[in-house]
Design an enzyme around this catalytic site. Structure first.
Site, mmCIF file in Angstrom:
data_model
loop_
_atom_site.group_PDB
_atom_site.id
_atom_site.type_symbol
_atom_site.label_atom_id
_atom_site.label_comp_id
_atom_site.label_asym_id
_atom_site.label_seq_id
_atom_site.Cartn_x
_atom_site.Cartn_y
_atom_site.Cartn_z
ATOM 1 N N ASP A 36 0.796 -1.554 14.309
ATOM 2 C CA ASP A 36 1.559 -2.409 13.406
ATOM 3 C C ASP A 36 0.683 -3.584 12.960
ATOM 4 O O ASP A 36 -0.014 -4.202 13.772
ATOM 5 C CB ASP A 36 2.813 -2.936 14.108
ATOM 6 C CG ASP A 36 3.783 -3.586 13.140
ATOM 7 O OD1 ASP A 36 4.555 -2.844 12.510
ATOM 8 O OD2 ASP A 36 3.759 -4.827 13.015
ATOM 9 N N ILE A 37 0.709 -3.873 11.656
ATOM 10 C CA ILE A 37 -0.087 -4.984 11.123
ATOM 11 C C ILE A 37 0.558 -6.307 11.515
ATOM 12 O O ILE A 37 1.760 -6.506 11.317
ATOM 13 C CB ILE A 37 -0.197 -4.886 9.596
ATOM 14 C CG1 ILE A 37 -0.847 -3.552 9.199
ATOM 15 C CG2 ILE A 37 -1.004 -6.046 9.030
ATOM 16 C CD1 ILE A 37 -0.911 -3.322 7.702
ATOM 17 N N HIS A 67 2.698 -8.148 -3.629
ATOM 18 C CA HIS A 67 2.836 -6.806 -3.063
ATOM 19 C C HIS A 67 1.670 -5.893 -3.429
ATOM 20 O O HIS A 67 1.377 -4.944 -2.694
ATOM 21 C CB HIS A 67 4.153 -6.187 -3.539
ATOM 22 C CG HIS A 67 5.362 -6.811 -2.900
ATOM 23 N ND1 HIS A 67 5.780 -6.484 -1.632
ATOM 24 C CD2 HIS A 67 6.229 -7.759 -3.343
ATOM 25 C CE1 HIS A 67 6.857 -7.180 -1.321
ATOM 26 N NE2 HIS A 67 7.146 -7.972 -2.336
ATOM 27 N N ASP A 115 -0.163 -3.577 -0.799
ATOM 28 C CA ASP A 115 -0.416 -2.152 -0.937
ATOM 29 C C ASP A 115 -1.892 -1.817 -0.733
ATOM 30 O O ASP A 115 -2.232 -0.816 -0.094
ATOM 31 C CB ASP A 115 0.030 -1.671 -2.320
ATOM 32 C CG ASP A 115 1.542 -1.679 -2.477
ATOM 33 O OD1 ASP A 115 2.250 -1.808 -1.451
ATOM 34 O OD2 ASP A 115 2.013 -1.570 -3.619
ATOM 35 N N GLU A 154 4.727 -1.193 7.394
ATOM 36 C CA GLU A 154 3.366 -1.527 7.810
ATOM 37 C C GLU A 154 3.037 -0.921 9.159
ATOM 38 O O GLU A 154 2.129 -1.359 9.859
ATOM 39 C CB GLU A 154 3.187 -3.049 7.867
ATOM 40 C CG GLU A 154 3.973 -3.748 8.958
ATOM 41 C CD GLU A 154 5.367 -4.183 8.512
ATOM 42 O OE1 GLU A 154 5.932 -5.045 9.188
ATOM 43 O OE2 GLU A 154 5.883 -3.668 7.508
#
Length: 358
Positions: free
Chosen positions: A234-235, A247, A251, A277
């Site tokens: 997970d970021i 955004h 992306d 994410e």
């Protein structure tokens, strides 16, 4: 990414090699049985109705032979419709050629050429191309043409040769058209299957494809396969990337991280994006110590590479391994839950680190 490392097998030829699942094989057997019943019924109708209407009844011997063949074909069709057994590959592949030979025999008994034989010969060729494989279809067409040529030339002379040319041309055209249509349909199905299991943004496997891979690995473990592990990635503070730079920047960060993860593992492993994410890695043939080492190494790899990105990130990683006795290990759902618990522990401990549960 131009290619995905997945464990998905290509679509099986359920009849030809028996490699499909039980449902596919059973469907194929029923399909063969139904086709034989339709063929037998159509042949009876042609013999009893078509030629009588035209005022050209079959010779007695030809009629009796065709009725006998129809009865045999119908009996085999009924058996296949009722059986629960898988049709052997050699039998499935040889049935169209055998049918073509049997069709040629009564046709050759008639002293005057007619169009019924060539019409019936298209049936086994069409069946082969639609249900079996292109190779079987072309072999069937070739055998039908050779047998028809031999019988027609022996029994009908020049008229037989002309009829053979017409029949062979029809077989080639029918076989080519059906094989081409089936090939296009197969490529379309494969493309749709890939799209259904691919994340559009990163090109990685999506949640559906990853869950299917988990189920396959779990089944492999149940058959005595090696232990396996799952990493959840997970970021850290990804919302700040979207809020600060938009955004599009988010992306791009997801795409770059997906490419980095993809290149960081073996070809036998599977990397997927399973959430916004959140990424996941299925580690095949991986014990607890190796899984923990890979989880910690992944944090370091992302930290090192992403510091030079336009929008640097770090990740937290949770690892879970299923090294238990065969048949008593964790299910895919349980293993994912353990990895998720480890991931939350890594975040609670300050992020940019890995926690492994064994």
């Amino acid at each position: 990414m131009t290619e995905l490392r997945t464990a998905n097998a290509s679509a099986p030829e359920a009849l030809a090699d028996g490699s499909g699942g039980a449902d596919s094989r059973q469907w194929a057997v029923k399909n063969v049985g139904g086709g034989l019943m339709i063929a037998a019924s159509a042949l009876v109708v042609l013999i009893t109705v078509l030629y009588d209407v035209r005022g050209e009844p079959f010779p007695a011997l030809t009629r009796h032979v065709n009725f006998g063949l129809s009865a045999c074909v119908a009996a085999l069709g009924i058996y296949l419709l009722r059986t629960r057994r898988r049709l052997p590959g050699w039998l499935a592949n040889s049935m169209p050629s055998t049918a073509a030979i049997l069709i040629c025999l009564p046709t050759s008994m008639d002293e005057s050429p007619d169009e019924l034989g060539p019409l019936l010969l298209t049936w086994p060729v069409t069946f082969s191309a639609a249900v079996l494989t292109a190779r079987v279809a072309w072999v069937t067409a070739g055998i039908a043409a050779l047998v028809f040529a031999a019988l027609a030339s022996l029994n009908r002379g020049v008229d037989g040769v002309v009829l053979w040319i017409e029949a062979s041309a029809s077989l080639v055209v029918v076989c080519w058209m059906v094989v081409r249509v089936q090939g296009q349909a197969l490529r379309l199905r494969e493309a749709l299957a890939r799209l259904a299991r691919t994340d559009a943004l990163t090109g990685l496997t999506n949640r559906r494809g990853f869950d299917e891979a988990l189920a396959r690995e779990h089944a492999r473990r149940g058959r005595g396969g090696p232990p396996w592990a799952v990493l959840l990635v997970d970021i850290d503070h990804f919302k700040l990337v979207n809020d600060s730079w938009g955004h599009q920047a988010g992306d791009e960060t997801l795409r770059r991280l997906g490419a980095l993860l993809y290149s960081s593992f073996r070809a036998t492993d599977l990397v997927g994006r399973i959430g916004g994410e959140e990424f996941a890695v299925l580690l095949a043939d991986c014990g607890p110590e190796d899984a923990a080492a890979q989880a910690h190494g992944l944090c370091e790899t992302v930290r090192t590479h992403a510091r030079d990105w336009e929008h640097p990130i770090t990740v937290s990683v949770g690892a879970a391994t299923d090294p238990g006795p065969v048949g008593n290990g964790s299910s895919p759902t349980e293993l994912m839950a353990e990895a998720d618990t480890a991931l939350y522990a890594a975040k609670a401990a300050g992020r940019d680190q890995a926690v492994a549960r064994v």
